[in-house]
Design a protein around this motif. Structure first.
Motif, PDB file in Angstrom:
ATOM      1  N   LYS A  54       0.865  -1.179   0.000  1.00 37.42           N
ATOM      2  CA  LYS A  54       0.000   0.000   0.000  1.00 37.42           C
ATOM      3  C   LYS A  54       0.902   1.228   0.000  1.00 37.42           C
ATOM      4  CE  LYS A  54      -2.262  -1.142   3.733  1.00 37.42           C
ATOM      5  NZ  LYS A  54      -3.240  -1.181   4.845  1.00 37.42           N
ATOM      6  N   VAL A  55       0.636   2.154  -0.923  1.00 38.35           N
ATOM      7  CA  VAL A  55       1.435   3.374  -0.997  1.00 38.35           C
ATOM      8  C   VAL A  55       0.541   4.595  -1.075  1.00 38.35           C
ATOM      9  CG1 VAL A  55       3.422   2.246  -2.079  1.00 38.35           C
ATOM     10  CG2 VAL A  55       1.708   3.309  -3.514  1.00 38.35           C
ATOM     11  N   LYS A  56       1.079   5.694  -0.580  1.00 36.95           N
ATOM     12  CA  LYS A  56       0.448   6.999  -0.757  1.00 36.95           C
ATOM     13  C   LYS A  56       1.217   7.688  -1.868  1.00 36.95           C
ATOM     14  CE  LYS A  56       1.191  10.534   2.114  1.00 36.95           C
ATOM     15  NZ  LYS A  56       1.133  11.379   3.327  1.00 36.95           N
ATOM     16  N   VAL A  57       0.487   8.200  -2.847  1.00 35.80           N
ATOM     17  CA  VAL A  57       1.093   8.914  -3.965  1.00 35.80           C
ATOM     18  C   VAL A  57       0.656  10.368  -3.852  1.00 35.80           C
ATOM     19  CG1 VAL A  57       1.327   9.055  -6.468  1.00 35.80           C
ATOM     20  CG2 VAL A  57       0.933   6.829  -5.384  1.00 35.80           C
ATOM     21  N   LYS A  58       1.632  11.265  -3.801  1.00 38.13           N
ATOM     22  CA  LYS A  58       1.348  12.699  -3.673  1.00 38.13           C
ATOM     23  C   LYS A  58       1.835  13.415  -4.926  1.00 38.13           C
ATOM     24  CE  LYS A  58       2.476  16.778  -0.959  1.00 38.13           C
ATOM     25  NZ  LYS A  58       3.308  17.288   0.141  1.00 38.13           N
ATOM     26  N   LYS A  64      -2.262  17.040  -4.168  1.00 38.35           N
ATOM     27  CA  LYS A  64      -3.313  16.014  -4.125  1.00 38.35           C
ATOM     28  C   LYS A  64      -2.686  14.663  -3.783  1.00 38.35           C
ATOM     29  CE  LYS A  64      -6.860  18.421  -5.861  1.00 38.35           C
ATOM     30  NZ  LYS A  64      -8.177  18.511  -5.340  1.00 38.35           N
ATOM     31  N   VAL A  65      -3.445  13.833  -3.049  1.00 35.66           N
ATOM     32  CA  VAL A  65      -2.953  12.554  -2.557  1.00 35.66           C
ATOM     33  C   VAL A  65      -3.948  11.449  -2.865  1.00 35.66           C
ATOM     34  CG1 VAL A  65      -2.401  11.278  -0.436  1.00 35.66           C
ATOM     35  CG2 VAL A  65      -1.643  13.636  -0.688  1.00 35.66           C
ATOM     36  N   VAL A  66      -3.434  10.259  -3.165  1.00 34.02           N
ATOM     37  CA  VAL A  66      -4.262   9.071  -3.318  1.00 34.02           C
ATOM     38  C   VAL A  66      -3.497   7.884  -2.725  1.00 34.02           C
ATOM     39  CG1 VAL A  66      -3.413   8.466  -5.638  1.00 34.02           C
ATOM     40  CG2 VAL A  66      -5.690   7.721  -4.921  1.00 34.02           C
ATOM     41  N   ARG A  67      -4.246   6.965  -2.158  1.00 31.81           N
ATOM     42  CA  ARG A  67      -3.659   5.724  -1.647  1.00 31.81           C
ATOM     43  C   ARG A  67      -4.021   4.603  -2.616  1.00 31.81           C
ATOM     44  NH1 ARG A  67      -4.450   8.988   2.440  1.00 31.81           N
ATOM     45  NH2 ARG A  67      -3.055   8.974   4.209  1.00 31.81           N
ATOM     46  N   VAL A  68      -3.018   3.814  -2.989  1.00 29.02           N
ATOM     47  CA  VAL A  68      -3.214   2.732  -3.954  1.00 29.02           C
ATOM     48  C   VAL A  68      -2.538   1.468  -3.459  1.00 29.02           C
ATOM     49  CG1 VAL A  68      -3.371   4.303  -5.941  1.00 29.02           C
ATOM     50  CG2 VAL A  68      -1.156   3.333  -5.306  1.00 29.02           C
ATOM     51  N   VAL A  69      -2.900   0.344  -4.088  1.00 32.49           N
ATOM     52  CA  VAL A  69      -2.246  -0.931  -3.828  1.00 32.49           C
ATOM     53  C   VAL A  69      -1.492  -1.326  -5.095  1.00 32.49           C
ATOM     54  CG1 VAL A  69      -2.585  -3.383  -3.307  1.00 32.49           C
ATOM     55  CG2 VAL A  69      -4.005  -1.655  -2.188  1.00 32.49           C
TER      56      VAL A  69
END
Length: 117
Positions: A54-58, A64-69
């Motif tokens: 799981k990573v947070k991409v900023k 803006k931020v999104v969390r993805v797998v």
């Protein structure tokens, strides 16, 4: 206890670089994890992070931020560090531009992925 809370609240940048996105053309195709690619899910491809990470991409320029797998491998274009699903790219407001500078923060592992410990 305070040191532990401070450590848990501190996220280190794992990687900085360019993100791109991939969408409908790949819908239904198998990813490296064995899952079918679904553009409406918040997933991503990365070259080296374990599947299930799981990573947070900023996005650097707009915050803006999104969390993805991570469920796939790539990107295969030089200079890019992550390929995002369309939904994840929308969260970063990068669908129209296609590529954006990002920072990636590792958050942990998603349950059910043996390769991520």
């Amino acid at each position: 206890m305070f040191a532990l809370l401070l450590f848990l609240g501190c996220q280190r940048v794992h990687q900085k670089g360019e993100a791109s996105w991939y969408g409908r053309d790949y819908a239904g195709k198998k990813t490296a994890s064995g899952d079918r690619f679904r553009p409406w899910k918040k997933t991503a491809a990365h070259k080296t992070l374990p599947i299930g990470t799981k990573v947070k991409v900023k996005r650097v320029d707009n915050g803006k931020v999104v969390r993805v797998v991570i469920n796939d491998r790539g990107p295969y274009v030089e200079g890019r560090i992550i390929d995002l699903s369309r939904r994840a790219a929308r969260k970063l407001n990068m669908v129209d531009v296609g590529v954006a500078d990002v920072e990636i923060y590792v958050l942990g592992c998603k349950k059910g992925y043996a390769s991520c410990k």
